[in-house]
Design a protein around this motif. Structure first.
Motif, PDB file in Angstrom:
ATOM      1  N   ALA A  42     -24.790 -29.810  22.453  1.00 39.57           N
ATOM      2  CA  ALA A  42     -25.393 -29.178  23.480  1.00 39.57           C
ATOM      3  C   ALA A  42     -24.679 -29.377  24.921  1.00 39.57           C
ATOM      4  O   ALA A  42     -24.271 -30.284  25.048  1.00 39.57           O
ATOM      5  CB  ALA A  42     -26.902 -29.921  23.572  1.00 39.57           C
ATOM      6  N   HIS A  43     -25.075 -28.441  25.423  1.00 45.21           N
ATOM      7  CA  HIS A  43     -24.355 -28.290  27.152  1.00 45.21           C
ATOM      8  C   HIS A  43     -24.934 -29.466  27.700  1.00 45.21           C
ATOM      9  O   HIS A  43     -26.334 -29.653  27.798  1.00 45.21           O
ATOM     10  CB  HIS A  43     -24.662 -26.813  27.736  1.00 45.21           C
ATOM     11  N   PRO A  44     -24.247 -30.393  28.400  1.00 46.51           N
ATOM     12  CA  PRO A  44     -24.625 -31.455  29.395  1.00 46.51           C
ATOM     13  C   PRO A  44     -25.666 -30.534  30.464  1.00 46.51           C
ATOM     14  O   PRO A  44     -25.379 -29.552  30.903  1.00 46.51           O
ATOM     15  CB  PRO A  44     -23.530 -32.183  29.940  1.00 46.51           C
ATOM     16  N   GLU A  45     -26.611 -31.107  30.579  1.00 44.74           N
ATOM     17  CA  GLU A  45     -27.497 -30.729  31.933  1.00 44.74           C
ATOM     18  C   GLU A  45     -26.904 -30.428  33.009  1.00 44.74           C
ATOM     19  O   GLU A  45     -26.156 -31.336  33.562  1.00 44.74           O
ATOM     20  CB  GLU A  45     -28.805 -31.523  31.869  1.00 44.74           C
ATOM     21  N   PHE A  46     -27.546 -29.738  33.903  1.00 42.71           N
ATOM     22  CA  PHE A  46     -26.994 -29.477  35.225  1.00 42.71           C
ATOM     23  C   PHE A  46     -28.159 -29.090  36.228  1.00 42.71           C
ATOM     24  O   PHE A  46     -29.332 -28.724  35.822  1.00 42.71           O
ATOM     25  CB  PHE A  46     -26.080 -28.435  35.368  1.00 42.71           C
ATOM     26  N   THR A  47     -28.014 -29.174  37.467  1.00 38.87           N
ATOM     27  CA  THR A  47     -29.087 -29.010  38.551  1.00 38.87           C
ATOM     28  C   THR A  47     -28.471 -27.861  39.394  1.00 38.87           C
ATOM     29  O   THR A  47     -27.509 -27.455  39.525  1.00 38.87           O
ATOM     30  CB  THR A  47     -29.211 -30.283  39.502  1.00 38.87           C
ATOM     31  N   VAL A  48     -29.735 -27.230  39.798  1.00 37.68           N
ATOM     32  CA  VAL A  48     -29.567 -26.055  40.736  1.00 37.68           C
ATOM     33  C   VAL A  48     -30.119 -26.383  42.005  1.00 37.68           C
ATOM     34  O   VAL A  48     -31.312 -26.861  41.811  1.00 37.68           O
ATOM     35  CB  VAL A  48     -30.236 -24.992  39.942  1.00 37.68           C
ATOM     36  N   ARG A  49     -29.579 -26.296  43.179  1.00 37.89           N
ATOM     37  CA  ARG A  49     -30.457 -26.655  44.510  1.00 37.89           C
ATOM     38  C   ARG A  49     -29.581 -25.877  45.462  1.00 37.89           C
ATOM     39  O   ARG A  49     -28.431 -25.413  45.210  1.00 37.89           O
ATOM     40  CB  ARG A  49     -30.230 -28.099  44.496  1.00 37.89           C
ATOM     41  N   ALA A  50     -30.179 -25.854  46.650  1.00 37.57           N
ATOM     42  CA  ALA A  50     -29.614 -25.275  47.896  1.00 37.57           C
ATOM     43  C   ALA A  50     -28.741 -26.312  48.517  1.00 37.57           C
ATOM     44  O   ALA A  50     -28.858 -27.557  48.291  1.00 37.57           O
ATOM     45  CB  ALA A  50     -30.652 -24.901  48.957  1.00 37.57           C
ATOM     46  N   LEU A  51     -27.877 -26.152  49.437  1.00 35.73           N
ATOM     47  CA  LEU A  51     -27.233 -27.109  50.218  1.00 35.73           C
ATOM     48  C   LEU A  51     -28.077 -27.769  51.216  1.00 35.73           C
ATOM     49  O   LEU A  51     -29.072 -27.167  51.633  1.00 35.73           O
ATOM     50  CB  LEU A  51     -26.032 -26.263  51.016  1.00 35.73           C
ATOM     51  N   SER A  52     -27.873 -29.278  51.489  1.00 37.17           N
ATOM     52  CA  SER A  52     -28.894 -29.959  52.111  1.00 37.17           C
ATOM     53  C   SER A  52     -28.559 -29.524  53.675  1.00 37.17           C
ATOM     54  O   SER A  52     -29.317 -29.825  54.373  1.00 37.17           O
ATOM     55  CB  SER A  52     -28.555 -31.359  51.876  1.00 37.17           C
ATOM     56  N   GLY A  53     -27.180 -29.171  54.074  1.00 38.07           N
ATOM     57  CA  GLY A  53     -26.982 -28.922  55.328  1.00 38.07           C
ATOM     58  C   GLY A  53     -25.435 -28.329  55.417  1.00 38.07           C
ATOM     59  O   GLY A  53     -24.738 -28.349  54.712  1.00 38.07           O
ATOM     60  N   PRO A  54     -25.000 -28.020  56.570  1.00 35.89           N
ATOM     61  CA  PRO A  54     -23.728 -27.436  56.844  1.00 35.89           C
ATOM     62  C   PRO A  54     -22.492 -28.497  56.332  1.00 35.89           C
ATOM     63  O   PRO A  54     -21.351 -28.229  56.110  1.00 35.89           O
ATOM     64  CB  PRO A  54     -23.425 -27.491  58.495  1.00 35.89           C
ATOM     65  N   ASP A  55     -23.039 -29.823  56.404  1.00 40.27           N
ATOM     66  CA  ASP A  55     -21.862 -30.901  55.997  1.00 40.27           C
ATOM     67  C   ASP A  55     -21.517 -30.800  54.396  1.00 40.27           C
ATOM     68  O   ASP A  55     -20.690 -31.349  54.123  1.00 40.27           O
ATOM     69  CB  ASP A  55     -22.391 -32.379  56.391  1.00 40.27           C
ATOM     70  N   GLU A  56     -22.377 -30.047  53.748  1.00 39.67           N
ATOM     71  CA  GLU A  56     -22.179 -29.792  52.305  1.00 39.67           C
ATOM     72  C   GLU A  56     -21.098 -28.622  51.937  1.00 39.67           C
ATOM     73  O   GLU A  56     -20.942 -28.148  50.919  1.00 39.67           O
ATOM     74  CB  GLU A  56     -23.366 -29.851  51.576  1.00 39.67           C
ATOM     75  N   LEU A  57     -20.707 -27.958  53.076  1.00 43.32           N
ATOM     76  CA  LEU A  57     -19.798 -26.874  53.019  1.00 43.32           C
ATOM     77  C   LEU A  57     -18.695 -27.102  52.053  1.00 43.32           C
ATOM     78  O   LEU A  57     -18.351 -26.243  51.080  1.00 43.32           O
ATOM     79  CB  LEU A  57     -19.408 -26.428  54.303  1.00 43.32           C
ATOM     80  N   PRO A  58     -18.057 -28.401  52.229  1.00 42.52           N
ATOM     81  CA  PRO A  58     -16.632 -28.823  51.375  1.00 42.52           C
ATOM     82  C   PRO A  58     -17.168 -28.468  49.767  1.00 42.52           C
ATOM     83  O   PRO A  58     -16.423 -28.224  48.930  1.00 42.52           O
ATOM     84  CB  PRO A  58     -16.301 -30.043  51.693  1.00 42.52           C
ATOM     85  N   LEU A  59     -18.435 -28.858  49.544  1.00 43.43           N
ATOM     86  CA  LEU A  59     -18.827 -28.997  48.203  1.00 43.43           C
ATOM     87  C   LEU A  59     -18.979 -27.568  47.771  1.00 43.43           C
ATOM     88  O   LEU A  59     -18.597 -27.081  46.850  1.00 43.43           O
ATOM     89  CB  LEU A  59     -20.414 -29.552  48.085  1.00 43.43           C
ATOM     90  N   PHE A  60     -19.615 -26.638  48.531  1.00 41.26           N
ATOM     91  CA  PHE A  60     -19.757 -25.174  48.216  1.00 41.26           C
ATOM     92  C   PHE A  60     -18.350 -24.689  48.105  1.00 41.26           C
ATOM     93  O   PHE A  60     -18.156 -23.695  47.285  1.00 41.26           O
ATOM     94  CB  PHE A  60     -20.379 -24.514  49.349  1.00 41.26           C
ATOM     95  N   GLN A  61     -17.347 -25.124  48.774  1.00 40.14           N
ATOM     96  CA  GLN A  61     -15.927 -24.493  48.547  1.00 40.14           C
ATOM     97  C   GLN A  61     -14.958 -25.005  47.575  1.00 40.14           C
ATOM     98  O   GLN A  61     -13.982 -24.606  47.485  1.00 40.14           O
ATOM     99  CB  GLN A  61     -15.217 -24.575  49.956  1.00 40.14           C
ATOM    100  N   ARG A  62     -15.753 -25.824  46.532  1.00 42.80           N
ATOM    101  CA  ARG A  62     -14.955 -26.304  45.389  1.00 42.80           C
ATOM    102  C   ARG A  62     -14.686 -25.268  44.315  1.00 42.80           C
ATOM    103  O   ARG A  62     -13.914 -24.989  43.764  1.00 42.80           O
ATOM    104  CB  ARG A  62     -15.573 -27.479  44.596  1.00 42.80           C
ATOM    105  N   LEU A  63     -15.351 -24.012  44.525  1.00 39.94           N
ATOM    106  CA  LEU A  63     -15.015 -22.676  43.986  1.00 39.94           C
ATOM    107  C   LEU A  63     -14.439 -21.882  45.077  1.00 39.94           C
ATOM    108  O   LEU A  63     -14.802 -22.193  46.334  1.00 39.94           O
ATOM    109  CB  LEU A  63     -16.183 -22.101  43.214  1.00 39.94           C
ATOM    110  N   SER A  64     -13.615 -20.756  44.652  1.00 39.88           N
ATOM    111  CA  SER A  64     -13.162 -20.044  45.929  1.00 39.88           C
ATOM    112  C   SER A  64     -13.332 -18.640  45.631  1.00 39.88           C
ATOM    113  O   SER A  64     -13.505 -18.162  44.812  1.00 39.88           O
ATOM    114  CB  SER A  64     -11.453 -20.279  46.027  1.00 39.88           C
ATOM    115  N   TYR A  65     -13.192 -17.724  46.904  1.00 40.84           N
ATOM    116  CA  TYR A  65     -13.374 -16.464  46.988  1.00 40.84           C
ATOM    117  C   TYR A  65     -12.594 -16.176  48.253  1.00 40.84           C
ATOM    118  O   TYR A  65     -12.547 -16.674  49.435  1.00 40.84           O
ATOM    119  CB  TYR A  65     -15.063 -16.092  47.024  1.00 40.84           C
ATOM    120  N   VAL A  66     -12.587 -14.698  48.545  1.00 41.64           N
ATOM    121  CA  VAL A  66     -11.786 -14.402  49.499  1.00 41.64           C
ATOM    122  C   VAL A  66     -12.451 -14.319  51.012  1.00 41.64           C
ATOM    123  O   VAL A  66     -11.729 -14.238  52.027  1.00 41.64           O
ATOM    124  CB  VAL A  66     -11.228 -12.747  49.188  1.00 41.64           C
TER     125      VAL A  66
END
Length: 321
Positions: free
Chosen positions: A7-31
């Motif tokens: 089985a696929h390990p479970e994952f969570t879906v959520r919004a960022l808690s604030g601008p300080d989580e931008l580095p987390l968002f940028q762990r995937l990349s886009y132009v």
């Protein structure tokens, strides 16, 4: 006996808690990653509109909506990424749950869903890796009811590229106001090759209503000088031939809109009108001028090519009916 797949390990879906989580968002990349920090600072993005699917600290998928500075509602979905190193089934599961969960939380149930757009390399369809990225996201989007609307060429004029001198076949004057421009935008809708305009007309809007929508939702929002806008006319008679809207958006100088009236098409006027718009912006010493046209709009694409614009990217646009 063949073992059952794990089985696929479970994952969570959520919004960022604030601008300080931008580095987390940028762990995937886009132009467009380089625009995110300023977008957050200016209000073009909000943390509550930026969502991630997480397994522990690993970002499986992410998305973000965009608006104009100070806007109160999302106007475009312009980030939607999945971790392409995941197995296909997990990739699809994470992307689909993220898209459905975030959409339900951010957008009112009865509101139109903003269009999704993705920038891709100009040769994406011939590049197996780039094509796989597009196909993965397309499958997830279509599973939520989206459909492809159009593929567009993204174009760029660069300093040092020659700009033709005025040819003398046309005179140019400033736009007097909203009604002055709408009187020309309305007939330009006839026989248009622009997919967004054709979609508006197919939805039941009249040509005038489609022109008003384009003006009010896009052109009216540019903070750059209206004095840049030009109407092309025949010398002597002053008969209008077309128009061009040089402008500056939040990121670049752009050719926002260009049109030739139906009775004057096929006479080569498009080259002089585009050259005038390019001259206006080049005189502002801009580092680049951006433009876009539908892949199917071959006459416009060729005009940009003759004017020295380079196709540096393509854009894929999806809509929900």
């Amino acid at each position: 006996m063949t073992a059952a797949p794990a089985a696929h390990p479970e994952f969570t879906v959520r919004a960022l808690s604030g601008p300080d989580e931008l580095p987390l968002f940028q762990r995937l990349s886009y132009v467009l990653d380089h625009e995110l920090e300023d977008d957050l600072a200016t209000g073009r993005r909000r943390p509550e509109w930026m969502w991630v699917a997480l397994r522990g600290e690993r970002v499986l998928a992410r998305l973000s909506w965009w608006t104009t500075a100070g806007g109160d509602r999302p106007l475009a979905l312009d980030f939607f990424d999945v971790d392409d190193e995941l197995p296909p089934a997990e990739r699809s599961e994470a992307g689909l749950r993220l898209l459905k969960t975030a959409t339900a939380a951010v957008l009112p149930a009865d509101a139109p869903r903003p269009e999704y757009g993705r920038f891709v390399p100009p040769d994406w369809s011939e590049d197996p890796a780039a094509r796989a990225v597009v196909e993965t996201r397309t499958a997830i989007l279509e599973a939520t009811g989206a459909r492809p609307l159009v593929e567009r060429l993204r174009l760029e004029w660069r300093p040092g590229t020659a700009v033709p001198a005025p040819g003398g076949r046309l005179d140019f004057r400033a736009v007097a106001g909203r009604d002055d421009l709408l009187a020309l935008m309305t007939p330009v809708m006839e026989g248009t090759l622009d997919a967004h305009t054709r979609d508006d007309l197919a939805s039941g809007l009249s040509a005038r209503e489609a022109a008003e929508k384009h003006y009010d939702e896009e052109l009216a929002g540019y903070a750059s000088p209206r004095a840049w806008w030009r109407i092309a006319q025949l010398p002597g008679s002053g008969e209008p031939v077309g128009f061009v809207i040089p402008a500056r958006n939040n990121y670049n100088a752009i050719i926002a809109y260009i049109g030739v009236l139906p009775g004057h098409r096929g006479k080569g006027y498009i080259d002089e009108i585009l050259a005038e718009g390019t001259r206006v912006l080049a005189a502002e010493d801009v580092p680049r001028i951006r433009a876009a046209t539908d892949l199917a709009n071959v006459p416009m694409a060729k005009a940009f090519e003759r004017a020295g614009y380079v196709n540096f990217e393509r854009a894929l646009n999806f809509v929900w009916d």
